[in-house]
Design an enzyme around this catalytic site. Sequence first.
Site, PDB file in Angstrom:
ATOM      1  N   TYR A   1     -81.550  68.748  29.814  1.00 58.60           N
ATOM      2  CA  TYR A   1     -80.419  69.611  29.446  1.00 58.60           C
ATOM      3  C   TYR A   1     -80.888  70.764  28.548  1.00 58.60           C
ATOM      4  O   TYR A   1     -80.598  71.937  28.797  1.00 58.60           O
ATOM      5  CB  TYR A   1     -79.341  68.789  28.725  1.00 58.60           C
ATOM      6  CG  TYR A   1     -78.209  69.643  28.231  1.00 58.60           C
ATOM      7  CD1 TYR A   1     -77.116  69.907  29.051  1.00 58.60           C
ATOM      8  CD2 TYR A   1     -78.244  70.223  26.969  1.00 58.60           C
ATOM      9  CE1 TYR A   1     -76.089  70.726  28.617  1.00 58.60           C
ATOM     10  CE2 TYR A   1     -77.233  71.044  26.526  1.00 58.60           C
ATOM     11  CZ  TYR A   1     -76.153  71.289  27.353  1.00 58.60           C
ATOM     12  OH  TYR A   1     -75.148  72.107  26.929  1.00 58.60           O
TER      13      TYR A   1
ATOM     14  N   CYS B   1     -61.061  72.531  29.399  1.00 63.96           N
ATOM     15  CA  CYS B   1     -61.039  71.316  30.231  1.00 63.96           C
ATOM     16  C   CYS B   1     -61.328  70.120  29.324  1.00 63.96           C
ATOM     17  O   CYS B   1     -62.358  69.456  29.444  1.00 63.96           O
ATOM     18  CB  CYS B   1     -62.060  71.431  31.365  1.00 63.96           C
ATOM     19  SG  CYS B   1     -61.786  70.203  32.657  1.00 63.96           S
TER      20      CYS B   1
ATOM     21  N   GLY C   1     -78.285  64.599  10.111  1.00 62.06           N
ATOM     22  CA  GLY C   1     -78.620  63.333  10.784  1.00 62.06           C
ATOM     23  C   GLY C   1     -79.612  63.502  11.916  1.00 62.06           C
ATOM     24  O   GLY C   1     -80.030  64.614  12.240  1.00 62.06           O
ATOM     25  N   TYR C   2     -79.987  62.389  12.519  1.00 62.88           N
ATOM     26  CA  TYR C   2     -80.980  62.395  13.610  1.00 62.88           C
ATOM     27  C   TYR C   2     -82.158  63.304  13.224  1.00 62.88           C
ATOM     28  O   TYR C   2     -82.401  64.341  13.845  1.00 62.88           O
ATOM     29  CB  TYR C   2     -80.345  62.857  14.928  1.00 62.88           C
ATOM     30  CG  TYR C   2     -79.258  61.936  15.420  1.00 62.88           C
ATOM     31  CD1 TYR C   2     -79.574  60.733  16.046  1.00 62.88           C
ATOM     32  CD2 TYR C   2     -77.919  62.254  15.236  1.00 62.88           C
ATOM     33  CE1 TYR C   2     -78.580  59.875  16.485  1.00 62.88           C
ATOM     34  CE2 TYR C   2     -76.914  61.394  15.660  1.00 62.88           C
ATOM     35  CZ  TYR C   2     -77.251  60.209  16.287  1.00 62.88           C
ATOM     36  OH  TYR C   2     -76.265  59.380  16.712  1.00 62.88           O
TER      37      TYR C   2
ATOM     38  N   ARG D   1     -74.761  83.367  19.531  1.00 58.14           N
ATOM     39  CA  ARG D   1     -74.457  84.275  20.647  1.00 58.14           C
ATOM     40  C   ARG D   1     -74.490  85.729  20.177  1.00 58.14           C
ATOM     41  O   ARG D   1     -74.515  86.643  20.990  1.00 58.14           O
ATOM     42  CB  ARG D   1     -73.062  83.959  21.213  1.00 58.14           C
ATOM     43  CG  ARG D   1     -73.015  82.631  21.932  1.00 58.14           C
ATOM     44  CD  ARG D   1     -71.619  82.373  22.463  1.00 58.14           C
ATOM     45  NE  ARG D   1     -71.533  81.061  23.070  1.00 58.14           N
ATOM     46  CZ  ARG D   1     -70.400  80.377  23.226  1.00 58.14           C
ATOM     47  NH1 ARG D   1     -69.260  80.896  22.807  1.00 58.14           N
ATOM     48  NH2 ARG D   1     -70.416  79.195  23.779  1.00 58.14           N
TER      49      ARG D   1
ATOM     50  N   CYS E   1     -56.360  77.718  32.378  1.00 63.46           N
ATOM     51  CA  CYS E   1     -57.726  77.571  32.885  1.00 63.46           C
ATOM     52  C   CYS E   1     -58.065  78.686  33.889  1.00 63.46           C
ATOM     53  O   CYS E   1     -57.321  78.905  34.847  1.00 63.46           O
ATOM     54  CB  CYS E   1     -57.883  76.210  33.562  1.00 63.46           C
ATOM     55  SG  CYS E   1     -59.533  75.991  34.241  1.00 63.46           S
TER      56      CYS E   1
ATOM     57  N   GLU F   1     -79.683  74.832  19.979  1.00 64.82           N
ATOM     58  CA  GLU F   1     -79.682  73.728  20.948  1.00 64.82           C
ATOM     59  C   GLU F   1     -80.145  72.424  20.292  1.00 64.82           C
ATOM     60  O   GLU F   1     -79.612  71.357  20.586  1.00 64.82           O
ATOM     61  CB  GLU F   1     -80.554  74.056  22.168  1.00 64.82           C
ATOM     62  CG  GLU F   1     -79.947  75.089  23.109  1.00 64.82           C
ATOM     63  CD  GLU F   1     -78.601  74.671  23.692  1.00 64.82           C
ATOM     64  OE1 GLU F   1     -78.344  73.464  23.850  1.00 64.82           O
ATOM     65  OE2 GLU F   1     -77.774  75.566  23.961  1.00 64.82           O
TER      66      GLU F   1
ATOM     67  N   ASP G   1     -74.187  68.290  31.187  1.00 68.67           N
ATOM     68  CA  ASP G   1     -73.896  67.302  30.143  1.00 68.67           C
ATOM     69  C   ASP G   1     -72.509  66.714  30.417  1.00 68.67           C
ATOM     70  O   ASP G   1     -71.927  66.943  31.489  1.00 68.67           O
ATOM     71  CB  ASP G   1     -73.986  67.949  28.754  1.00 68.67           C
ATOM     72  CG  ASP G   1     -72.860  68.954  28.523  1.00 68.67           C
ATOM     73  OD1 ASP G   1     -72.156  69.312  29.499  1.00 68.67           O
ATOM     74  OD2 ASP G   1     -72.675  69.378  27.369  1.00 68.67           O
TER      75      ASP G   1
ATOM     76  N   GLN H   1     -76.011  65.953  19.838  1.00 67.76           N
ATOM     77  CA  GLN H   1     -75.263  64.892  19.137  1.00 67.76           C
ATOM     78  C   GLN H   1     -74.357  65.404  18.023  1.00 67.76           C
ATOM     79  O   GLN H   1     -73.861  64.616  17.235  1.00 67.76           O
ATOM     80  CB  GLN H   1     -76.190  63.843  18.489  1.00 67.76           C
ATOM     81  CG  GLN H   1     -77.491  63.609  19.156  1.00 67.76           C
ATOM     82  CD  GLN H   1     -77.436  62.469  20.132  1.00 67.76           C
ATOM     83  OE1 GLN H   1     -76.394  61.840  20.289  1.00 67.76           O
ATOM     84  NE2 GLN H   1     -78.508  62.210  20.817  1.00 67.76           N
TER      85      GLN H   1
END
Length: 283
Positions: free
Chosen positions: A118, A190, A81-82, A25, A200, A37, A136, A42
């Site tokens: 997404y 949340c 991973g992945y 950011r 909130c 992203e 998501d 995951q």
Amino acid sequence: VARKAGFQRALLRWYRSRARPLPWRDSPSLYKTVVSEFMLQQTQVKTVLPYFARWLEALPDFSALAAASEGRVLKLWEGLGYYSRARNLHRLAGRIASRSSPPNTPAGWREFPGIGPYTAAAITSISFQYPAACVDGNVVRILARLTANPKRFPDSATAAKIFSPLAEALLSSSPGDHNQAMMELGATVCLRKKPLCAVCPVRGYCAAARLGHPGKFPRLAPRKIERHKLTRVWCERDDSLLLHLAPPSARRLASMHELPLAGQAGLTVKAAACGELLAQKRR
Ligand code: SF4
């Protein structure tokens, strides 16, 4: 309409003053957004942070990533991973580097490997202000609570489809910040088990908080978890270690080497258990 505008204002004001200072950011760019992203698919933010910093230092832009060898890319990804994510990101960089300009619509990004609805919405809304909502698990949870939706959903993918029109309808004229604000709210306020309703920013718009039991939403059928016990073996011969090459379609370790399962090494389970003990002693 007035309530919608009030909701958007409250959410954005909170996000712009309270959002966590995350490196993607800070001086945002398309490249930082895409890398973050992919890494965040995951994987939790706190796990991604050191990987993201190392990655940006070694491969600062699409051209550097496109020019890197696959071995270097996988080494930088090692531990996240992945691994198909790293390969897809590498291929995507090659395609972006060969174009005069990147696509600026979700449909354009969906043509790249590893980009689902997404991720396409996240990249295009954050980098091009394209009006696409990210939906998501976090966003589903917020929307189910805002509306106190009593419906029972068989799984989170079905819930995401049902809530997509509402997510789109709530998008503000700053879709990038709006999407990031929803994700931030789901990740920090949340919360799944104990939502922090007292702090909130959109509490005044929340039907579940008014009912007094926000934790009951969304109503998702419990996930079936199947547990399998796998015995991996350590087989050495003539100073060589036997490894299994996972197929490209494998989810976590696509095209990576791993210790073989007993059956893959042609061993009985009893012999494999001895192999495990041997491996432990050697460590
Ligand atoms: Fe979630 Fe509570 Fe905010 Fe409603 S008031 S959106 S349940 S944190």
